[in-house]
Design an enzyme around this catalytic site. Structure first.
Site, PDB file in Angstrom:
ATOM      1  N   ASP A   1      26.876  46.694  40.773  1.00  0.00           N
ATOM      2  CA  ASP A   1      27.143  48.363  40.953  1.00  0.00           C
ATOM      3  C   ASP A   1      26.475  49.055  42.077  1.00  0.00           C
ATOM      4  O   ASP A   1      25.668  50.073  41.710  1.00  0.00           O
ATOM      5  CB  ASP A   1      26.762  48.956  39.661  1.00  0.00           C
TER       6      ASP A   1
ATOM      7  N   ASN B   1      40.848  49.873  28.486  1.00  0.00           N
ATOM      8  CA  ASN B   1      39.273  49.974  28.283  1.00  0.00           C
ATOM      9  C   ASN B   1      38.821  51.355  28.922  1.00  0.00           C
ATOM     10  O   ASN B   1      37.883  51.990  28.544  1.00  0.00           O
ATOM     11  CB  ASN B   1      38.582  49.078  28.844  1.00  0.00           C
TER      12      ASN B   1
ATOM     13  N   GLU C   1      37.636  51.555  37.023  1.00  0.00           N
ATOM     14  CA  GLU C   1      36.187  51.972  36.692  1.00  0.00           C
ATOM     15  C   GLU C   1      35.532  51.954  38.146  1.00  0.00           C
ATOM     16  O   GLU C   1      36.228  51.896  39.297  1.00  0.00           O
ATOM     17  CB  GLU C   1      35.578  51.158  35.976  1.00  0.00           C
TER      18      GLU C   1
ATOM     19  N   HIS D   1      32.993  47.458  42.360  1.00  0.00           N
ATOM     20  CA  HIS D   1      32.164  48.597  42.213  1.00  0.00           C
ATOM     21  C   HIS D   1      31.380  48.892  43.541  1.00  0.00           C
ATOM     22  O   HIS D   1      30.170  48.660  43.311  1.00  0.00           O
ATOM     23  CB  HIS D   1      31.375  48.012  41.036  1.00  0.00           C
TER      24      HIS D   1
ATOM     25  N   ARG E   1      25.426  39.067  40.251  1.00  0.00           N
ATOM     26  CA  ARG E   1      26.127  39.975  41.199  1.00  0.00           C
ATOM     27  C   ARG E   1      25.474  40.388  42.188  1.00  0.00           C
ATOM     28  O   ARG E   1      24.219  41.412  42.010  1.00  0.00           O
ATOM     29  CB  ARG E   1      27.029  40.965  40.160  1.00  0.00           C
TER      30      ARG E   1
END
Length: 320
Positions: A13, A157, A194, A258, A292
């Site tokens: 992120d 979600n 998101e 993200h 990630r």
């Protein structure tokens, strides 16, 4: 300069902000999900080796924001630094990992790495449900807050919402739904929209977001709107029916998403900072896989002034 991805390992992120002091500020989710880490460097490529790295806040052992500290972003809002992040109550107490709400810490220090930060303040969206991944954007002297939240009556979600702000921690309008998971590439594993990020160029405002489960199916979508339109008018936003950034099996770049955006120092080049893994054989829940990594991708522009995201690259020709 030729830069090899990843830019920074084990930082999901990723968010990069180029401030007027000439520093690039970087923050991201750490694998432990237990703190807010902030670093800075005079050059994008130096963020990985910077010796200016500070943990500006650690989670408490109990309380509303004592677990799973996710996806921080740092913004400078009219003289105040703010770091936005999602956090949940301690899982051992509430027996449910996904009770996240959005919070912010602030400081007015010139250097946020050495400043004294406030205690977290909840950013109340008016919707009492799971939420995360807030970003901010100033347009025509008005600050906007864009975030992901679970809707009580929409399957899935999280959806994306937008509202105006009257301070770094207070919203001044009702939430407006911008997009919900609906296409097949948005509902693989989980029904997710998101991780919003804003890119404003050539008379249009582009909003990227991420969709589906956080494994190799994770990918990015795109909304856009004319810069003269009302950003709170959901009907004025155009949603691309196809994803704009996806896994590249050949290059072994899996689940890109993200992201945030930044520029070269002179503003002549746009860059996207995103996370991805270099394998897809994840053992257990992808949430607890630490690999990630923060990567960088140059953004090109078509003759019509539209962004070209291309495919994820292992090596990037890079200039600052």
């Amino acid at each position: 300069m030729r830069l090899t991805n990843p830019l920074i390992e084990q930082r999901a992120d990723p968010f990069v902000y180029l401030h007027s002091d000439g520093y690039y500020y970087f923050t991201a989710s750490v694998p432990e999900y237990d703190r807010l880490e902030l670093r800075r460097a005079k050059a994008l490529a130096e963020l990985a080796t910077s010796n200016e790295i500070v943990d500006v806040w650690h989670k408490p052992d109990t309380g509303a924001y004592s677990d799973l500290i996710w996806a921080p972003e740092i913004h400078y809002i009219d003289g105040t630094w703010a770091i936005y992040f999602a956090a949940a109550p301690n899982r051992e107490i509430v027996n449910n990992a996904f009770q996240h709400r959005m919070y912010a810490i602030t400081t007015t220090a010139e250097n946020p790495l050495t400043g004294t930060w406030s205690e977290p303040t909840q950013v109340d969206s008016g919707l009492s449900s799971f939420c995360l991944d807030a970003t901010c954007y100033k347009h025509n002297d008005q600050w906007y807050y864009i975030w992901a939240q679970k809707d009580a009556v929409i399957e899935g979600n999280s959806c994306l919402y937008i509202a105006t702000m009257d301070s770094p921690t207070t919203l001044s309008s009702a939430p407006v739904l911008l997009t919900k998971p609906e296409f097949d590439w948005e509902v693989r594993g989980f029904l997710v929209n998101e991780g919003p990020a804003i890119l404003h160029r050539h008379g249009r405002i582009y909003l990227t977001y991420s969709a589906s489960a956080t494994d190799e199916r994770y990918c990015m979508g795109l909304l856009s709107i004319d810069e003269n339109a009302d950003l709170l008018d959901a009907s004025a936003w155009h949603k691309s029916p196809q994803p704009i950034f996806v896994t590249d099996e050949e290059k072994k770049i899996y689940g890109p998403g993200h992201n945030s955006f930044t520029t070269s120092k002179d503003g002549s080049r746009d860059y996207m900072i995103y996370h991805a893994r270099n394998y897809k054989g994840i053992e257990g829940d992808p949430l607890w896989d630490p690999n990630r990594h923060a990567c960088i991708q140059p953004i090109e522009w078509s003759e019509q002034g539209e962004p070209i995201f291309g495919t994820p690259q292992n090596h990037v020709e890079f200039s600052e």
